[in-house]
Design a protein around this motif. Structure first.
Motif, short mmCIF file in Angstrom:
data_model
loop_
_atom_site.label_atom_id
_atom_site.label_comp_id
_atom_site.label_asym_id
_atom_site.label_seq_id
_atom_site.Cartn_x
_atom_site.Cartn_y
_atom_site.Cartn_z
N LYS A 313 41.58 28.92 40.55
CA LYS A 313 41.05 29.20 41.88
C LYS A 313 42.11 29.89 42.75
CE LYS A 313 38.81 26.92 45.65
NZ LYS A 313 38.46 25.73 46.32
N ASN A 314 43.29 29.36 42.67
CA ASN A 314 44.40 29.90 43.44
C ASN A 314 44.71 31.34 43.03
OD1 ASN A 314 46.46 29.66 45.27
ND2 ASN A 314 47.95 29.16 43.66
N GLU A 315 44.64 31.58 41.72
CA GLU A 315 44.97 32.94 41.22
C GLU A 315 44.01 33.99 41.75
OE1 GLU A 315 46.08 34.08 37.26
OE2 GLU A 315 46.55 32.00 36.79
N VAL A 316 42.71 33.60 41.86
CA VAL A 316 41.73 34.58 42.36
C VAL A 316 42.10 35.00 43.79
CG1 VAL A 316 39.31 34.95 43.00
CG2 VAL A 316 39.87 33.80 40.86
N GLU A 317 42.60 34.04 44.56
CA GLU A 317 42.96 34.34 45.95
C GLU A 317 44.28 35.11 46.05
OE1 GLU A 317 42.72 30.58 47.94
OE2 GLU A 317 40.57 30.52 47.52
N THR A 318 45.21 34.82 45.14
CA THR A 318 46.56 35.35 45.36
C THR A 318 47.02 36.41 44.35
OG1 THR A 318 47.41 33.54 44.04
CG2 THR A 318 47.39 33.19 46.42
N ASN A 319 46.35 36.52 43.21
CA ASN A 319 46.80 37.48 42.20
C ASN A 319 46.03 38.80 42.31
OD1 ASN A 319 48.79 36.17 40.94
ND2 ASN A 319 47.76 35.87 39.00
N ASP A 413 33.08 31.97 40.31
CA ASP A 413 34.26 32.84 40.09
C ASP A 413 35.16 32.85 41.31
OD1 ASP A 413 32.92 34.49 41.79
OD2 ASP A 413 32.47 36.03 40.30
N TYR A 414 35.03 31.84 42.15
CA TYR A 414 35.94 31.60 43.27
C TYR A 414 36.05 32.79 44.24
CZ TYR A 414 37.25 28.14 39.75
OH TYR A 414 37.20 27.16 38.80
N GLY A 415 34.94 33.49 44.41
CA GLY A 415 34.93 34.56 45.42
C GLY A 415 35.59 35.85 44.99
N ASP A 416 35.72 36.07 43.70
CA ASP A 416 36.33 37.33 43.24
C ASP A 416 35.45 38.52 43.67
OD1 ASP A 416 38.38 38.08 40.60
OD2 ASP A 416 37.06 39.60 41.44
N PRO A 417 36.03 39.52 44.33
CA PRO A 417 35.20 40.61 44.86
C PRO A 417 34.84 41.67 43.82
CG PRO A 417 37.45 40.97 45.49
CD PRO A 417 37.44 39.68 44.70
N GLY A 418 34.78 41.30 42.56
CA GLY A 418 34.32 42.24 41.53
C GLY A 418 35.44 43.08 40.95
N TRP A 419 34.98 44.06 40.20
CA TRP A 419 35.92 44.91 39.46
C TRP A 419 35.88 46.28 40.10
CZ3 TRP A 419 33.72 47.34 34.42
CH2 TRP A 419 34.64 48.26 33.90
N PHE A 420 37.02 46.70 40.68
CA PHE A 420 37.01 48.05 41.24
C PHE A 420 38.14 48.88 40.66
CE2 PHE A 420 39.12 45.37 44.47
CZ PHE A 420 40.33 46.02 44.63
N GLN A 421 37.92 50.17 40.69
CA GLN A 421 38.89 51.10 40.12
C GLN A 421 38.71 52.47 40.75
OE1 GLN A 421 37.89 51.17 35.96
NE2 GLN A 421 35.89 51.99 36.33
N VAL A 422 39.55 53.41 40.35
CA VAL A 422 39.37 54.78 40.83
C VAL A 422 38.87 55.65 39.68
CG1 VAL A 422 40.79 55.13 42.88
CG2 VAL A 422 41.92 54.87 40.67
#
Ligand SMILES: Cc1cc2nc3c(=O)[nH]c(=O)nc-3n(C[C@H](O)[C@H](O)[C@H](O)COP(=O)(O)OP(=O)(O)OC[C@H]3O[C@@H](n4cnc5c(N)ncnc54)[C@H](O)[C@@H]3O)c2cc1C
Length: 525
Positions: A313-319, A413-422
């Motif tokens: 959970k912590n990793e999703v917020e901080t990593n 998924d603890y609020g992960d904002p998805g997968w983004f890229q360029v």
């Protein structure tokens, strides 16, 4: 009721008795089982039918003849290449599946850098042949086990599009059996046998054929297509491991992955911009944290033990992990130069380099993604938006917030904002929002509500054009918002090309039909 006997015999005379079947066991196999990307969702659960027959043509002429028979006897039909996506399942009684897997011709024009192929050719075959010639193509993140033609007609998305461009740009000459059985050739193929040129000399209807995500079998069948190949580096990527744990080892003098831990989301995005502005790199993507947990888990139980911890959970917020691929396309010196530029950028934005394996399991040729939903049993990606990177980040944050209401039954998924890229050297951003769920959950109807109603409404509210939702949502809802009224245009085009409505009905309006059918999805638009 079965396919009319006269029609069946005519089809048999076209493809030969070995390549037609109505055996109930074979029909079950073509029924659309549990395979990920939404195959457990309501459109398939509530609407899939057992097909009436399957034919396996070998040539364009045979495809054309089968489609003409379908039109004569008013038999709904649909094309299937490797049958990975839900729209390959029959949704009408006595539907005919036209399975294209026997159409495997593949020619590579090395000098002019394109491949000329039929619909049974899959990416791993093409990529292997291309790499032998110092060329390559973007294989979809979903794996190289899918067919090249339908993937070019629908998505064709992967971090490699950062350098290789969007898939619609790779389509050259096309041979297309229209819904009524007439053949139309696009680009130079219309004048000549050479398909090298998409724009000319003949008609260029690629926009109509594919648009942003295509028709999913609702506009006839593409039997042949030429696709652009791109220059690669010359070293071989060696295979290592034993199935299912196989990987390709990167030649590190020419190809290297880098993982950076960025201080926050803003710096990650800024670094992506800067990488694009400097025109370095082959791919630059944010890594959703649960991918890392999937990659390091030894089993499903192990995944849940690790993923349930406070640390996750912590990793999703901080990593905030930025993954970059560099390729020395022209020389080792190019790789060394790009590495220096990359390190300068990362230093400026305060990133720290982490460990990474110099191998590839997903993007170049492999098919490990074929099991990407094993943690829960069900998977569907509900968003694909190619717009600005800012749009990708804000859209992902909005969807993450909304998802809380549907979790469970969706996987936490603890609020992960998805997968983004360029993509396209940073000229556009990309958002995908993945959803995992347990298909046996008693609350499965809430997953349907999330996929078919909540996400499309959120897209409209936030202003995201969703390449998935144009066909995985009620067309009356999203079609009215996109464009606007893009659904009227789609219906008109469909009517002109397929007046009998036989090419994969009711796509693209299957969700509209579903909503009329079930009482747990409410229509309020
Ligand atoms: C778990 C998962 C992850 C995925 N991730 C990605 C990803 O990252 N990037 C990406 O690009 N894609 C992704 N996909 C989609 C995948 O690449 C598709 O399956 C592929 O694009 C379609 O190829 P196919 O061989 O499976 O075609 P099929 O499933 O056989 O067909 C796909 C659709 O096209 C129609 N069709 C098939 N052949 C033809 C033809 N010759 N002419 C006209 N219509 C035809 C079918 O009727 C069907 O509606 C993913 C899929 C899954 C299941």
């Amino acid at each position: 009721m079965a396919i009319p006997r006269e029609a069946y015999q005519t089809l048999e005379s076209i493809v030969g008795s070995r390549y037609i079947s109505e055996d109930p066991v074979v029909m079950e196999a073509y029924c659309g089982g549990r395979m990920g990307h939404g195959k457990d969702l309501a459109v398939d659960r509530e609407m899939n039918k057992i097909p009436g027959c399957v034919v396996l043509p070998r040539t364009t002429k045979e495809v054309q003849a089968a489609v003409k028979v379908a039109n004569r006897y008013k038999i709904p039909y649909l094309p299937a290449s490797t049958y990975w996506v839900t729209h390959c399942a029959a949704k009408r009684d006595n539907q005919m599946i036209i399975d294209l897997k026997r159409m495997t011709n593949l020619k590579i024009d090395e000098k002019n850098m394109y491949a000329d192929l039929e619909s049974g050719v899959i990416y791993s075959q093409l990529q292997e042949e291309a790499m032998k010639r110092g060329l390559y193509i973007t294989t979809p993140g979903g794996g190289a086990q899918v067919a090249v033609i339908p993937n070019h007609l629908t998505w064709g998305l992967s971090p490699l599009n950062y350098r290789n461009g969007l898939p619609a740009r790779r389509i050259l000459g096309v041979e297309w059996v229209l819904p009524d059985g007439e053949i139309l050739r696009l680009g130079s193929l219309s004048q000549d046998k050479d398909p090298f040129w998409g724009e000319g000399f003949g008609p260029d209807l690629r926009g109509l054929l594919r648009g942003w995500t295509g028709w999913f079998g609702a506009m006839g069948i593409v039997t042949r297509m030429a696709v652009k190949l791109l220059p690669f580096q010359p070293e071989r990527l060696e295979m290592s491991g034993i199935t299912p744990d196989t990987t390709l080892l990167l030649p590190v003098n020419r190809m290297k992955w880098y993982n950076f831990r960025m201080p926050d989301r803003k710096s990650l995005v800024e670094a992506m911009y800067e990488i694009g502005r400097s025109e370095i790199g082959a791919a630059a993507t944010k890594v959703p944290i649960f991918w890392r947990y999937i990659a390091r888990s030894k089993s499903k139980e192990d995944f849940w033990e690790q993923w349930g911890s406070d640390q996750a959970k912590n990793e999703v917020e901080t990593n905030h992990i930025l993954r970059v691929l560099l390729i020395g396309y022209t020389s080792e010196a190019q790789l060394a130069y790009e590495e220096r530029v990359l390190m300068d950028i990362i230093k400026e934005y305060g990133g720290q380099m982490g460990k990474t394996r110099q191998s590839d399991e997903s993007w170049i040729k492999n098919a490990d993604a074929a099991g990407m939903w094993w943690m829960t049993g069900g998977y569907v990606s509900v968003e694909v938006t190619v717009d600005t990177i800012d749009c990708a980040v804000k859209g992902g944050e909005a969807l993450a917030e909304l998802k809380r209401k549907y979790t469970p039954p969706l996987m936490e998924d603890y609020g992960d904002p998805g997968w983004f890229q360029v993509s396209e050297l940073g000229h556009n951003g990309y958002l995908e929002f993945l959803t995992y769920y347990d298909p046996d959950d008693a609350e499965m109807h809430r997953t349907d509500e999330w996929v078919y109603i909540a996400v499309p409404k959120e897209d409209i509210r936030v202003g995201l054009f969703n390449g998935f939702k144009i066909y995985e949502s009620p067309l009356e809802l999203t079609g009215a918002a996109y464009g606007p009224n893009v659904h009227h245009w789609m219906n008109k085009v469909k009517q002109v090309f397929d007046p009998n409505g036989l090419s994969n009905p009711p796509v693209p309006a299957d969700v509209d039909e579903l909503i009329e059918k079930v009482d747990y999805l409410k229509k309020d638009w």
